[in-house]
Design a protein around this motif. Sequence first.
Motif, mmCIF file in Angstrom:
data_model
loop_
_atom_site.group_PDB
_atom_site.id
_atom_site.type_symbol
_atom_site.label_atom_id
_atom_site.label_comp_id
_atom_site.label_asym_id
_atom_site.label_seq_id
_atom_site.Cartn_x
_atom_site.Cartn_y
_atom_site.Cartn_z
ATOM 1 N N LYS A 58 -41.633 19.008 63.680
ATOM 2 C CA LYS A 58 -41.195 17.871 64.490
ATOM 3 C C LYS A 58 -39.884 18.586 65.239
ATOM 4 N N ARG A 59 -39.291 19.750 64.521
ATOM 5 C CA ARG A 59 -38.158 20.171 65.024
ATOM 6 C C ARG A 59 -38.516 20.888 66.194
ATOM 7 N N TRP A 60 -39.691 21.699 66.100
ATOM 8 C CA TRP A 60 -40.129 23.135 66.984
ATOM 9 C C TRP A 60 -41.294 22.944 67.567
ATOM 10 N N GLY A 61 -42.077 22.024 67.380
ATOM 11 C CA GLY A 61 -43.469 21.758 67.843
ATOM 12 C C GLY A 61 -44.389 22.755 67.159
ATOM 13 N N PRO A 62 -45.604 22.403 67.321
ATOM 14 C CA PRO A 62 -46.764 22.943 66.495
ATOM 15 C C PRO A 62 -46.717 24.581 66.890
ATOM 16 N N ASP A 63 -46.195 25.064 67.922
ATOM 17 C CA ASP A 63 -46.029 26.648 67.877
ATOM 18 C C ASP A 63 -45.423 27.082 66.918
ATOM 19 N N VAL A 64 -44.433 26.491 66.092
ATOM 20 C CA VAL A 64 -43.911 27.330 64.703
ATOM 21 C C VAL A 64 -44.804 27.395 63.693
ATOM 22 N N ILE A 65 -46.027 26.956 63.792
ATOM 23 C CA ILE A 65 -46.936 27.384 62.777
ATOM 24 C C ILE A 65 -47.628 28.764 63.089
ATOM 25 N N VAL A 66 -47.931 28.937 64.376
ATOM 26 C CA VAL A 66 -48.587 30.227 64.819
ATOM 27 C C VAL A 66 -47.620 31.437 64.851
ATOM 28 N N ASP A 67 -46.613 30.872 65.189
ATOM 29 C CA ASP A 67 -45.293 31.910 65.479
ATOM 30 C C ASP A 67 -45.060 32.516 64.277
ATOM 31 N N PHE A 68 -44.921 31.791 63.246
ATOM 32 C CA PHE A 68 -44.483 32.329 61.974
ATOM 33 C C PHE A 68 -45.748 32.631 61.129
ATOM 34 N N ASP A 69 -46.840 32.418 61.674
ATOM 35 C CA ASP A 69 -48.269 32.649 60.778
ATOM 36 C C ASP A 69 -48.250 31.902 59.492
#
Length: 850
Positions: free
Chosen positions: A218-229
């Motif tokens: 919610k804070r960063w968008g779903p990219d946070v999932i792939v960015d931080f693996d």
Amino acid sequence: MASRLGSVTLLFSALLTIALLILPLANPLLASLLDPKNGFVGGLGLEPPVGEFTLPPGVEGEARVYFDEAGIPYVHASSDEAAFYAVGWVHASLRLFQMDVFRRVGLGELSGLVGDAGLEADRTAATLGLRGFVDAEWRHIQENPEFEEVEKIVLAYSAGVNDYIEYALSTGRLPVEYRILGVKPSPWLPQDTLAMAKVLALMLSYGEEDLVLDRLVKRWGPDVIVDFDVVERSLNMPHAACSTATTWGAVTGLEGPYSPTLEVEERREPLHKPQPLNLGYTPDAESLARLAEHVMYMLSWATASNNWVVSGSLTSSGKPLLANDPHLSLTAPGIWLPIVISSPGYRLAGVTVPGVPLVVIGRNSSVAWGFTNVGSDFTDFYRYQWVDEDSYIYRGEVLDQEESSVETYVWDPLSRSYRVEEIRVARTIHGPVTERWGEKFAVAYTSARPTFEMVFLWLLNKAGSVVEALSAQRYFYGPPQNMVVADAEGNIAYSPIGAYPERAGLPTLETSQGPIVNTGFLPFNGSMGEGEWKGFKPYSGLPILLNPPEGFVATANSKPFSGSCWEGLGWDYADRFRTERIYKLLREKAREGPLEPGDMRSIQLDVQDLGLQTLVSLVTSVAESDARPGYENYLETLASWAGSPAMDADDYRPTLALLVSWYFARGFWEGLYGSEDHWRFLKVEYIEKALTAYLRGEDWVLKYFPDGVLEEIAYRSIDEAVETAEAYFASPKPEEWVYGEIHYYNPEHILSEVLGFGECPAPGGPFTVNVAPPGSVSPSRGVPVEAGPSVRLVADLSTSLLYMSLPGGSSGVPFSSFYDNLYWEYCEGGYHVLTLGGKPTTSARIVFGG
């Protein structure tokens, strides 16, 4: 001289008498300890009872209980039922209050013992419906002839517990906790033993990591999932490869899980009604609050564990070796009670959970076994479009949530009375409703159904081979465990079998790196019917290892398998570092020559911290990229330690390494999450990916940490580390910051620090094999270690021996000879030996006959 000694003795006796009369008036804890009937002085309840006792009707034979020099009970019986009756009696004599707490958590009745402080735990159990499931499990066991032996074991055990409770009430041997609370222990029921599995499942697998990740998205968008693996975990080290695996069904020839159709009725009324214990004083609110707080803490820690098994092809004896050290909270007393049981049908040595009659980790004559937790995903959350407080949309229709209520008794220790509390339970089509952080979710949870861990444990204790041990897993639901097993014929295996949800209607999330499928790591849209459970993945197709080609396999809570055979089965695994270190040590020792039990023990005590080495190296690199004056000495110390990252108790460098890592991780998480809440969600591998990318100049990191922010966190963490160490040691000299003085074990009793085991230096760190994670950090208390190896076990299948290191003792009674005697040996890395089928040279302390 004699008359002077007599006068001194008389004076001392007079002073002691005055103290015993006055001190209880000032201190209710002392009042309970010194109570003339129920206190230690009156009841002399420090040591296990001695005497001859009569077995109840229906329990044939005889049982004798011996205690070795360390206070470990050895039960020898002429019938199986007499053996487990004796086990129940002995468990209660050593750990009655602990048993009471655990059963009540599993039944949603903790507040009937500790008061309002237990209501949150009771609401969780009521929401999940655990009381009704336990009832259904027990009825099914009673109604099926194939489980007749399980029924007999549980009934005999319950009878033993209850006979001890009656004995304790009549002789003043009740544990001090009951005297503080002013309540009697309720009789032990068969359902109480089955409820213990629910408690362990809650501790090990009921988590809200999905909701934490949801807030990040919610804070960063779903990219946070792939960015931080976060989900793929490409930096993680799996325990094994799919290419070396077979399937559970191919080895056992069975289908699974065992899933009979059962009628489950919600049980509204509690199983246990509080009964007041008449005392001559009023407990103080401070002691009661501390007791309740520590009971909840005892249930809160679920950290990590190690196990491994080595083929006889690599050992000097030609038989397998197996090692296990489960990592849980370190309390006084600890969770495990070691025991040796010998009867016509059972020869067992290992550790039990008080409340459960069978050995959880240990061995029999033919097989040894051990467990670590599988960090997969067994809890899903569903959010809805709510029409009003009680109605929601599901696939275009408006549905009313189902509503019911269950009761719990809430004990008031001050008035020695109870009230009845109604706990409202609502359910949607996906499961019970819970509220978290201002939002309502339905929750689906693996263990929120009838499960048969008691049957699994019974078959495992009786197993004569690796295949029979693996076959027992048909009855095991959760929380799924990394089970390693070995048999005397030379076979070894690794099996993470358990109930993994089969989800349908999985949604896709769009990211800058392509679409990813939500396999359960985020809440589902329940109104759209996403992520619905259609049962569990068939056990027959799940991967296991049997006699792996390398001759050993190790697990340490990282990803079970690499490859397609484990796709979509989990994501929240531990960092790779313990797995990596154990494999490295096993390979090195195997190259040096045949392996011995001593090699297994030395690996368990290893204190090289690869995780802190990775983090410290990256933090120092970030700091050095923006060199600031005045930090050179600290950065040199960190670099020196990282070159050989041993967390030795007598070195000063680990102090700085641990403190800097602690503060950096919290600062990093606060920047990413927006607060320090739920900071233990963070993995070093997430930080590693970000810092490595940042040092390479990859721009994506700047979205989360603008230019200069990571350097600021690095230097601030050094400042905070130095301030903490200087305050704790009252010295600005790093050479005086000895690690074992600031980083220490000190398991506390739930009533008072005075009743704890005491402080001893704790080597190791958060990612060492001999794990010792900080529970907290402060300038006044330093870095107390509140979790770690709750027991260390090594089984040698060429002998009848089981090596054990226990942070405590067998007894839960403060001041007993067997309360903390093994703790000091544990602090020094020592082991005690249990002998399968053995009998201590002393005479039997307790005899049960007809």
